[in-house]
Write a protein that holds these residues in place. Structure first.
Motif, PDB file in Angstrom:
ATOM      1  N   LEU A 188     -12.640  24.221 -43.450  1.00  0.00           N
ATOM      2  CA  LEU A 188     -12.715  25.320 -44.411  1.00  0.00           C
ATOM      3  C   LEU A 188     -12.334  24.835 -45.813  1.00  0.00           C
ATOM      4  N   GLY A 189     -11.289  24.011 -45.910  1.00  0.00           N
ATOM      5  CA  GLY A 189     -10.890  23.476 -47.202  1.00  0.00           C
ATOM      6  C   GLY A 189     -11.983  22.649 -47.842  1.00  0.00           C
ATOM      7  N   LEU A 190     -12.669  21.841 -47.034  1.00  0.00           N
ATOM      8  CA  LEU A 190     -13.775  21.027 -47.537  1.00  0.00           C
ATOM      9  C   LEU A 190     -14.908  21.911 -48.052  1.00  0.00           C
ATOM     10  N   VAL A 191     -15.231  22.954 -47.304  1.00  0.00           N
ATOM     11  CA  VAL A 191     -16.309  23.865 -47.709  1.00  0.00           C
ATOM     12  C   VAL A 191     -15.930  24.607 -48.997  1.00  0.00           C
ATOM     13  N   LEU A 192     -14.710  25.123 -49.059  1.00  0.00           N
ATOM     14  CA  LEU A 192     -14.279  25.867 -50.241  1.00  0.00           C
ATOM     15  C   LEU A 192     -14.246  24.989 -51.480  1.00  0.00           C
ATOM     16  N   ALA A 193     -13.810  23.733 -51.318  1.00  0.00           N
ATOM     17  CA  ALA A 193     -13.776  22.810 -52.459  1.00  0.00           C
ATOM     18  C   ALA A 193     -15.185  22.585 -53.001  1.00  0.00           C
ATOM     19  N   GLY A 194     -16.140  22.374 -52.098  1.00  0.00           N
ATOM     20  CA  GLY A 194     -17.512  22.151 -52.526  1.00  0.00           C
ATOM     21  C   GLY A 194     -18.129  23.377 -53.162  1.00  0.00           C
ATOM     22  N   VAL A 195     -17.893  24.538 -52.553  1.00  0.00           N
ATOM     23  CA  VAL A 195     -18.477  25.778 -53.089  1.00  0.00           C
ATOM     24  C   VAL A 195     -17.916  26.075 -54.471  1.00  0.00           C
ATOM     25  N   GLN A 196     -16.603  25.961 -54.628  1.00  0.00           N
ATOM     26  CA  GLN A 196     -16.012  26.264 -55.935  1.00  0.00           C
ATOM     27  C   GLN A 196     -16.494  25.275 -57.001  1.00  0.00           C
ATOM     28  N   TRP A 197     -16.579  24.001 -56.636  1.00  0.00           N
ATOM     29  CA  TRP A 197     -17.005  22.977 -57.594  1.00  0.00           C
ATOM     30  C   TRP A 197     -18.415  23.269 -58.134  1.00  0.00           C
ATOM     31  N   PHE A 198     -19.321  23.554 -57.215  1.00  0.00           N
ATOM     32  CA  PHE A 198     -20.711  23.784 -57.631  1.00  0.00           C
ATOM     33  C   PHE A 198     -20.920  25.158 -58.258  1.00  0.00           C
ATOM     34  N   ALA A 199     -20.044  26.132 -57.931  1.00  0.00           N
ATOM     35  CA  ALA A 199     -20.222  27.488 -58.453  1.00  0.00           C
ATOM     36  C   ALA A 199     -19.552  27.693 -59.804  1.00  0.00           C
ATOM     37  N   LEU A 200     -18.709  26.773 -60.244  1.00  0.00           N
ATOM     38  CA  LEU A 200     -17.956  26.975 -61.481  1.00  0.00           C
ATOM     39  C   LEU A 200     -18.837  27.291 -62.694  1.00  0.00           C
ATOM     40  N   PRO A 201     -19.932  26.548 -62.923  1.00  0.00           N
ATOM     41  CA  PRO A 201     -20.752  26.873 -64.098  1.00  0.00           C
ATOM     42  C   PRO A 201     -21.328  28.284 -64.073  1.00  0.00           C
ATOM     43  N   MET A 202     -21.509  28.841 -62.877  1.00  0.00           N
ATOM     44  CA  MET A 202     -22.096  30.178 -62.769  1.00  0.00           C
ATOM     45  C   MET A 202     -21.056  31.283 -62.861  1.00  0.00           C
ATOM     46  N   ILE A 203     -19.861  31.073 -62.292  1.00  0.00           N
ATOM     47  CA  ILE A 203     -18.887  32.163 -62.216  1.00  0.00           C
ATOM     48  C   ILE A 203     -17.930  32.200 -63.397  1.00  0.00           C
ATOM     49  N   THR A 204     -17.742  31.079 -64.091  1.00  0.00           N
ATOM     50  CA  THR A 204     -16.799  31.074 -65.217  1.00  0.00           C
ATOM     51  C   THR A 204     -17.167  32.088 -66.290  1.00  0.00           C
ATOM     52  N   PRO A 205     -18.456  32.231 -66.675  1.00  0.00           N
ATOM     53  CA  PRO A 205     -18.794  33.232 -67.701  1.00  0.00           C
ATOM     54  C   PRO A 205     -18.481  34.669 -67.302  1.00  0.00           C
ATOM     55  N   TRP A 206     -18.286  34.934 -65.991  1.00  0.00           N
ATOM     56  CA  TRP A 206     -17.961  36.291 -65.577  1.00  0.00           C
ATOM     57  C   TRP A 206     -16.588  36.725 -66.084  1.00  0.00           C
ATOM     58  N   PHE A 207     -15.697  35.763 -66.313  1.00  0.00           N
ATOM     59  CA  PHE A 207     -14.306  36.080 -66.610  1.00  0.00           C
ATOM     60  C   PHE A 207     -14.001  36.179 -68.090  1.00  0.00           C
ATOM     61  N   SER A 208     -14.807  35.565 -68.934  1.00  0.00           N
ATOM     62  CA  SER A 208     -14.533  35.627 -70.370  1.00  0.00           C
ATOM     63  C   SER A 208     -15.810  35.367 -71.166  1.00  0.00           C
ATOM     64  N   PRO A 209     -16.005  36.121 -72.247  1.00  0.00           N
ATOM     65  CA  PRO A 209     -17.164  35.869 -73.111  1.00  0.00           C
ATOM     66  C   PRO A 209     -16.874  34.840 -74.205  1.00  0.00           C
ATOM     67  N   LEU A 210     -15.600  34.399 -74.308  1.00  0.00           N
ATOM     68  CA  LEU A 210     -15.204  33.500 -75.389  1.00  0.00           C
ATOM     69  C   LEU A 210     -15.533  32.053 -75.049  1.00  0.00           C
ATOM     70  N   PRO A 211     -16.302  31.360 -75.896  1.00  0.00           N
ATOM     71  CA  PRO A 211     -16.680  29.968 -75.606  1.00  0.00           C
ATOM     72  C   PRO A 211     -15.478  29.037 -75.478  1.00  0.00           C
ATOM     73  N   GLU A 212     -14.435  29.239 -76.305  1.00  0.00           N
ATOM     74  CA  GLU A 212     -13.276  28.353 -76.239  1.00  0.00           C
ATOM     75  C   GLU A 212     -12.509  28.521 -74.932  1.00  0.00           C
ATOM     76  N   VAL A 213     -12.468  29.746 -74.413  1.00  0.00           N
ATOM     77  CA  VAL A 213     -11.800  29.971 -73.127  1.00  0.00           C
ATOM     78  C   VAL A 213     -12.614  29.354 -71.996  1.00  0.00           C
ATOM     79  N   ARG A 214     -13.923  29.536 -72.039  1.00  0.00           N
ATOM     80  CA  ARG A 214     -14.787  28.937 -71.007  1.00  0.00           C
ATOM     81  C   ARG A 214     -14.644  27.418 -70.992  1.00  0.00           C
ATOM     82  N   ALA A 215     -14.573  26.807 -72.177  1.00  0.00           N
ATOM     83  CA  ALA A 215     -14.427  25.355 -72.246  1.00  0.00           C
ATOM     84  C   ALA A 215     -13.074  24.918 -71.692  1.00  0.00           C
TER      85      ALA A 215
END
Length: 359
Positions: A235-262
């Motif tokens: 499960l840890g291996l799967v979660l690590a992979g899913v989070q790694w690949f999903a970061l570019p897609m889910i990060t914009p959901w949390f903030s519209p500010l470019p500096e925070v996203r970076a």
């Protein structure tokens, strides 16, 4: 926020580097959230009772109901009726304008209260709780085992609070703009999504290991624990992979500010790899909880927290990436320690080690 509530402003502000803006939001939030603490204890007791009965479906249903309620209440409590699109009389719209950020805490507290009432009704229906004994103080003899185990778990929770408050304080004081604090908060929110799955493994181990031991002895419990360790690692291996690949897609959901996203990119990437060791951490903790090894678990947690606080006090604590590396060090120590405990120290330790010790 706790310090701001109980200390004079000058002392409280000094503890957080004078971050007045954050505290002004944190204090009312914490006050609303505190209203749900006692109901949360009732809910936790009800969940534990059903877990002891090996009934996981009922707690799931309760969680679904209360989380849906929280989902509905969040916008109402935060924004009020006017900004939610709900049609209501003008007078009512003016009366209820929402609580702002504190509304999220109020919604959570109401959901916790609802959960506690549901569990109370269910436990009364199953006669696991009686009104006549609900407010009757228990005897000292029946309390002693709870006190012994509870003190160890209290120590464990206290050390965990110290560690994570220290990490949050570092992030809060890192820059006056609040970008680092926002990035840290978003990172922990993303990371906590995987932790929820790991907590399921922990709860499974805490329930199945002692029941297997009661029915089939140490060998049966050891086999169950070994499988949970294996599945937790997968499960840890799967979660690590899913989070790694999903970061570019889910990060914009949390903030519209470019500096925070970076600012989120590095810490969130580090947190994804922490899941690799979390599989061992939560499987081991659940096994130790099921075996009643509370003291050993508290000592292991203290060791991990000591490692994390030491890292935070070093130059690592000067950057957001370093704060997450400190968290990774904490989990790595925890994972290694619970694995060694399972193999060599616990009642389920390997026979080979027992034979070698006997010789």
């Amino acid at each position: 926020a706790v310090l701001r509530m109980v200390l004079p402003p000058s002392l409280a502000d000094g503890t957080v580097g004078g971050a007045m803006t954050a505290l002004d939001y944190a204090v009312p939030y914490l006050r609303w959230r505190a209203l749900g603490m006692v109901p949360a204890l009732f809910s936790a007791t009800g969940f534990a009772a059903y877990r002891g009965l090996l009934n996981t479906v009922t707690p799931l249903k309760v969680s679904l109901v209360t989380n849906l309620l929280n989902l509905v209440l969040d916008p109402l409590c935060i924004f009020g009726l006017g900004k939610t699109g709900i049609k209501a009389p003008t007078m009512l719209l003016r009366i209820w304008n929402g609580l702002g950020a504190s509304g999220a805490a109020a919604a959570t507290s109401i959901s916790e209260l609802t959960s506690s009432l549901i569990y109370l009704r269910l436990l009364l229906r199953r006669k696991l709780v009686q009104w006549s004994k609900l407010f009757k103080p228990p005897s000292l003899t029946s309390l002693l085992p709870l006190i012994q185990g509870g003190l160890a778990m209290l120590l464990r929770q206290a050390t965990l609070n110290v560690a994570f408050i220290s990490a949050a304080r570092r992030a809060q004081m890192m820059d006056p703009t609040g970008v680092s604090a926002a990035a840290y908060g978003i990172t922990m929110q993303i990371y906590s999504l995987g932790v929820v799955a790991h907590l399921g493994v922990q709860g499974t181990a805490a329930a199945l290991v002692p029941s297997s031991r009661a029915m089939g002895g140490d060998d049966a419990a050891r086999d169950v624990a070994d499988r949970i360790f294996a599945w937790g690692s997968i499960l840890g291996l799967v979660l690590a992979g899913v989070q790694w690949f999903a970061l570019p897609m889910i990060t914009p959901w949390f903030s519209p500010l470019p500096e925070v996203r970076a600012a989120v990119k590095g810490p969130a990437a580090i947190s994804s790899f922490i899941h690799l060791v979390n599989g061992l951490v939560f499987a081991g903790e659940g096994t130790m909880l099921g075996l009643g090894s509370f003291r050993d678990l508290a000592l292991i947690t203290t060791l991990g927290v000591g490692t994390m606080v030491s890292c935070l006090a070093s130059p690592l604590g000067q950057s957001l990436n370093g704060v997450l590396i400190s968290l990774a060090a904490f989990n790595l120590v925890q994972g290694l320690a619970v694995t060694v405990h399972h193999i060599r120290i616990s009642p389920l330790r390997r026979r080979g080690f027992e034979l070698a010790k006997g010789r």
